[in-house]
Write a protein that holds these residues in place. Sequence first.
Motif, PDB file in Angstrom:
ATOM      1  N   TYR A 118       0.856  -1.182   0.000  1.00 36.79           N
ATOM      2  CA  TYR A 118       0.000   0.000   0.000  1.00 36.79           C
ATOM      3  C   TYR A 118       0.893   1.233   0.000  1.00 36.79           C
ATOM      4  O   TYR A 118       1.811   1.333   0.819  1.00 36.79           O
ATOM      5  N   ILE A 119       0.601   2.163  -0.900  1.00 35.54           N
ATOM      6  CA  ILE A 119       1.409   3.372  -1.004  1.00 35.54           C
ATOM      7  C   ILE A 119       0.544   4.613  -0.825  1.00 35.54           C
ATOM      8  O   ILE A 119      -0.528   4.740  -1.418  1.00 35.54           O
ATOM      9  N   CYS A 120       1.028   5.500   0.015  1.00 37.67           N
ATOM     10  CA  CYS A 120       0.465   6.826   0.197  1.00 37.67           C
ATOM     11  C   CYS A 120       1.678   7.746   0.327  1.00 37.67           C
ATOM     12  O   CYS A 120       2.719   7.329   0.835  1.00 37.67           O
ATOM     13  N   THR A 121       1.581   8.948  -0.106  1.00 36.93           N
ATOM     14  CA  THR A 121       2.743   9.827  -0.150  1.00 36.93           C
ATOM     15  C   THR A 121       3.521   9.842   1.172  1.00 36.93           C
ATOM     16  O   THR A 121       4.728   9.620   1.188  1.00 36.93           O
ATOM     17  N   HIS A 122       2.831  10.052   2.289  1.00 38.43           N
ATOM     18  CA  HIS A 122       3.533  10.213   3.569  1.00 38.43           C
ATOM     19  C   HIS A 122       3.556   8.954   4.436  1.00 38.43           C
ATOM     20  O   HIS A 122       4.258   8.920   5.449  1.00 38.43           O
ATOM     21  N   ASN A 123       2.803   7.925   4.070  1.00 39.09           N
ATOM     22  CA  ASN A 123       2.779   6.649   4.802  1.00 39.09           C
ATOM     23  C   ASN A 123       2.603   6.876   6.298  1.00 39.09           C
ATOM     24  O   ASN A 123       3.399   6.457   7.120  1.00 39.09           O
ATOM     25  N   ARG A 124       1.502   7.564   6.633  1.00 34.41           N
ATOM     26  CA  ARG A 124       1.257   7.802   8.053  1.00 34.41           C
ATOM     27  C   ARG A 124      -0.187   7.573   8.452  1.00 34.41           C
ATOM     28  O   ARG A 124      -0.514   7.553   9.620  1.00 34.41           O
ATOM     29  N   CYS A 125      -1.090   7.379   7.455  1.00 33.88           N
ATOM     30  CA  CYS A 125      -2.503   7.218   7.799  1.00 33.88           C
ATOM     31  C   CYS A 125      -3.147   6.104   6.969  1.00 33.88           C
ATOM     32  O   CYS A 125      -3.201   4.959   7.404  1.00 33.88           O
ATOM     33  N   ARG A 126      -3.629   6.413   5.774  1.00 35.67           N
ATOM     34  CA  ARG A 126      -4.411   5.448   4.996  1.00 35.67           C
ATOM     35  C   ARG A 126      -3.644   4.188   4.629  1.00 35.67           C
ATOM     36  O   ARG A 126      -4.193   3.078   4.710  1.00 35.67           O
ATOM     37  N   SER A 127      -2.409   4.326   4.226  1.00 27.57           N
ATOM     38  CA  SER A 127      -1.630   3.134   3.875  1.00 27.57           C
ATOM     39  C   SER A 127      -1.331   2.297   5.115  1.00 27.57           C
ATOM     40  O   SER A 127      -1.343   1.066   5.072  1.00 27.57           O
ATOM     41  N   ILE A 128      -1.111   2.962   6.233  1.00 26.41           N
ATOM     42  CA  ILE A 128      -0.878   2.270   7.511  1.00 26.41           C
ATOM     43  C   ILE A 128      -2.145   1.518   7.929  1.00 26.41           C
ATOM     44  O   ILE A 128      -2.084   0.354   8.331  1.00 26.41           O
ATOM     45  N   LEU A 129      -3.291   2.195   7.843  1.00 26.56           N
ATOM     46  CA  LEU A 129      -4.560   1.543   8.172  1.00 26.56           C
ATOM     47  C   LEU A 129      -4.759   0.306   7.292  1.00 26.56           C
ATOM     48  O   LEU A 129      -5.134  -0.768   7.780  1.00 26.56           O
ATOM     49  N   SER A 130      -4.479   0.452   6.011  1.00 25.61           N
ATOM     50  CA  SER A 130      -4.667  -0.653   5.060  1.00 25.61           C
ATOM     51  C   SER A 130      -3.750  -1.828   5.382  1.00 25.61           C
ATOM     52  O   SER A 130      -4.180  -2.990   5.342  1.00 25.61           O
ATOM     53  N   GLU A 131      -2.501  -1.539   5.700  1.00 25.96           N
ATOM     54  CA  GLU A 131      -1.549  -2.602   6.056  1.00 25.96           C
ATOM     55  C   GLU A 131      -2.038  -3.378   7.274  1.00 25.96           C
ATOM     56  O   GLU A 131      -2.100  -4.613   7.265  1.00 25.96           O
ATOM     57  N   ALA A 132      -2.385  -2.670   8.334  1.00 31.19           N
ATOM     58  CA  ALA A 132      -2.790  -3.321   9.581  1.00 31.19           C
ATOM     59  C   ALA A 132      -4.052  -4.162   9.392  1.00 31.19           C
ATOM     60  O   ALA A 132      -4.127  -5.312   9.850  1.00 31.19           O
ATOM     61  N   ILE A 133      -5.028  -3.586   8.710  1.00 31.97           N
ATOM     62  CA  ILE A 133      -6.311  -4.283   8.517  1.00 31.97           C
ATOM     63  C   ILE A 133      -6.119  -5.511   7.634  1.00 31.97           C
ATOM     64  O   ILE A 133      -6.633  -6.595   7.936  1.00 31.97           O
ATOM     65  N   THR A 134      -5.373  -5.373   6.547  1.00 35.46           N
ATOM     66  CA  THR A 134      -5.146  -6.500   5.643  1.00 35.46           C
ATOM     67  C   THR A 134      -4.443  -7.642   6.362  1.00 35.46           C
ATOM     68  O   THR A 134      -4.864  -8.800   6.264  1.00 35.46           O
ATOM     69  N   ASN A 135      -3.377  -7.333   7.066  1.00 34.04           N
ATOM     70  CA  ASN A 135      -2.619  -8.400   7.724  1.00 34.04           C
ATOM     71  C   ASN A 135      -3.447  -9.131   8.776  1.00 34.04           C
ATOM     72  O   ASN A 135      -3.287 -10.336   8.962  1.00 34.04           O
ATOM     73  N   GLN A 136      -4.342  -8.426   9.433  1.00 32.96           N
ATOM     74  CA  GLN A 136      -5.158  -9.080  10.457  1.00 32.96           C
ATOM     75  C   GLN A 136      -6.328  -9.856   9.839  1.00 32.96           C
ATOM     76  O   GLN A 136      -6.587 -10.985  10.222  1.00 32.96           O
ATOM     77  N   LEU A 137      -7.008  -9.270   8.871  1.00 32.11           N
ATOM     78  CA  LEU A 137      -8.181  -9.930   8.290  1.00 32.11           C
ATOM     79  C   LEU A 137      -7.827 -11.099   7.388  1.00 32.11           C
ATOM     80  O   LEU A 137      -8.562 -12.083   7.329  1.00 32.11           O
ATOM     81  N   ALA A 138      -6.736 -10.998   6.668  1.00 31.83           N
ATOM     82  CA  ALA A 138      -6.400 -12.010   5.658  1.00 31.83           C
ATOM     83  C   ALA A 138      -5.703 -13.238   6.234  1.00 31.83           C
ATOM     84  O   ALA A 138      -5.467 -14.202   5.499  1.00 31.83           O
ATOM     85  N   ASN A 139      -5.366 -13.205   7.505  1.00 31.69           N
ATOM     86  CA  ASN A 139      -4.796 -14.380   8.185  1.00 31.69           C
ATOM     87  C   ASN A 139      -3.670 -15.057   7.409  1.00 31.69           C
ATOM     88  O   ASN A 139      -3.650 -16.271   7.258  1.00 31.69           O
ATOM     89  N   GLY A 140      -2.744 -14.278   6.862  1.00 31.65           N
ATOM     90  CA  GLY A 140      -1.593 -14.838   6.162  1.00 31.65           C
ATOM     91  C   GLY A 140      -1.827 -15.133   4.694  1.00 31.65           C
ATOM     92  O   GLY A 140      -0.883 -15.417   3.964  1.00 31.65           O
ATOM     93  N   LEU A 141      -3.073 -15.099   4.242  1.00 33.86           N
ATOM     94  CA  LEU A 141      -3.370 -15.321   2.835  1.00 33.86           C
ATOM     95  C   LEU A 141      -2.799 -14.184   1.993  1.00 33.86           C
ATOM     96  O   LEU A 141      -2.368 -14.375   0.865  1.00 33.86           O
ATOM     97  N   ILE A 142      -2.810 -12.989   2.578  1.00 32.99           N
ATOM     98  CA  ILE A 142      -2.227 -11.809   1.952  1.00 32.99           C
ATOM     99  C   ILE A 142      -1.202 -11.239   2.928  1.00 32.99           C
ATOM    100  O   ILE A 142      -1.492 -11.086   4.110  1.00 32.99           O
ATOM    101  N   VAL A 143      -0.023 -10.942   2.416  1.00 29.56           N
ATOM    102  CA  VAL A 143       1.000 -10.266   3.211  1.00 29.56           C
ATOM    103  C   VAL A 143       1.025  -8.820   2.745  1.00 29.56           C
ATOM    104  O   VAL A 143       1.262  -8.550   1.565  1.00 29.56           O
TER     105      VAL A 143
END
Length: 156
Positions: free
Chosen positions: A5-30
Amino acid sequence: MKILYICTHNRCRSILSEAITNQLANGLIVAKSAGSQPAGEVHPLSLKYLAESAYSTEGLISQSWDDFESFEPDIVVTVCDSAAGEACPLYFGKSLKVHWGLSDPSKIEGDESQIKQAFLHCIDQIVERVKQLEIIAKQNLDKPGLKLALAEAGAH
């Protein structure tokens, strides 16, 4: 499947996306996140509302996309319009590019309740999109199939 996930400053939306994806996808998606011009710190409200929504914030840091040259993501997802307009580094050339265009809750001006609602709305949007990505990841598609599935899921 690997997603960056890329956002210019990597401090909000991309961070939210990373955390949510890693938790919801249970290793299916890194998932990882990065910025073209990282702020160097995660927005404190990103961490607050992730935690309040029961998502782990462990290990979340603001970092440069240059740190991911060897990550080789299958998909690069831009979450802000300015990042979507930037040219990605050449080492992401084999990755499929998708744009989510999420509104930035950290830019909302208002009282605490309005800001919280903006963050929770953004989190809800990400959750819905990650659920779609999880369905796609389970199909184990080749690159053309993955591109088509992403297009059908409404990613652009």
